[in-house]
Design an enzyme around this catalytic site. Structure first.
Site, PDB file in Angstrom:
ATOM      1  N   ARG A  88       7.587  -1.469   7.999  1.00  0.00           N
ATOM      2  CA  ARG A  88       6.296  -1.939   8.522  1.00  0.00           C
ATOM      3  C   ARG A  88       5.134  -1.215   7.839  1.00  0.00           C
ATOM      4  NH1 ARG A  88       8.944  -5.581   9.348  1.00  0.00           N
ATOM      5  NH2 ARG A  88       9.512  -6.478  11.330  1.00  0.00           N
ATOM      6  N   GLU A  91       4.899  -2.787   4.561  1.00  0.00           N
ATOM      7  CA  GLU A  91       4.308  -4.108   4.757  1.00  0.00           C
ATOM      8  C   GLU A  91       2.781  -4.002   4.881  1.00  0.00           C
ATOM      9  OE1 GLU A  91       5.602  -7.822   7.482  1.00  0.00           O
ATOM     10  OE2 GLU A  91       5.156  -5.981   8.584  1.00  0.00           O
ATOM     11  N   SER A 114      -6.156  11.207  -3.401  1.00  0.00           N
ATOM     12  CA  SER A 114      -5.130  12.186  -3.738  1.00  0.00           C
ATOM     13  C   SER A 114      -4.060  12.267  -2.658  1.00  0.00           C
ATOM     14  CB  SER A 114      -5.765  13.567  -3.906  1.00  0.00           C
ATOM     15  OG  SER A 114      -4.771  14.549  -4.110  1.00  0.00           O
TER      16      SER A 114
END
Length: 147
Positions: A88, A91, A114
């Site tokens: 997830r 995603e 960074s």
């Protein structure tokens, strides 16, 4: 000792003793996120931190030394991830990655965030409609250099 074996033994000792990642983090004066990452083999503890963690977990000098090895970061990751929670997050980057990039560029300029000069917090927010997860990523902005 290989770092992967060290990680497995540390996780086993943590579970057997009923010690939380937060307790380990408190012992060495680091954040729970960084400490968990170190135990999982993605960051390195110095000799003092390593000794404190191993004493807390009841582990020996061989693990203490292995815990100080420099990691090969991210090499164990399966891509795309198969764990539902990790997937997830992946995603989110697949769907919103370009949006995040464009908004960062608009607000800060041409550069990157960074992951070296970096902090992360994970919090639980109670909500009557279901608890929420709040993840804060805080990285230094590094502008691209012209030459």
């Amino acid at each position: 000792m290989k770092r992967e074996i060290c990680t497995a033994l540390m996780l086993e000792a943590k579970q057997e003793k009923g010690i939380s990642f937060q307790q380990i983090a408190d012992e060495i004066g680091r954040s729970i996120v960084w400490t968990t990452s170190a135990i999982l083999g993605q960051n390195t503890c110095d000799a003092i931190e390593s000794k404190k963690v191993c004493e807390l977990l009841g582990l020996g000098i061989d693990i203490e030394k292995a815990f100080q090895q420099f990691p090969s970061k991210g090499t164990e990751a399966i891509m795309p991830p198969t764990d539902p929670l990790i997937y997830r997050l992946y995603e989110i980057v697949l769907i919103y990655g370009d949006t995040i990039k464009q908004v960062i560029h608009e607000k800060l300029g041409d550069g990157i965030m960074s992951a070296i000069d970096f902090n992360m917090q994970i919090e639980k927010e109670e909500n009557p409609n279901g608890d929420r997860v709040k993840i804060t990523l805080d990285g230094k902005f590094l502008p691209y250099k012209k030459w």
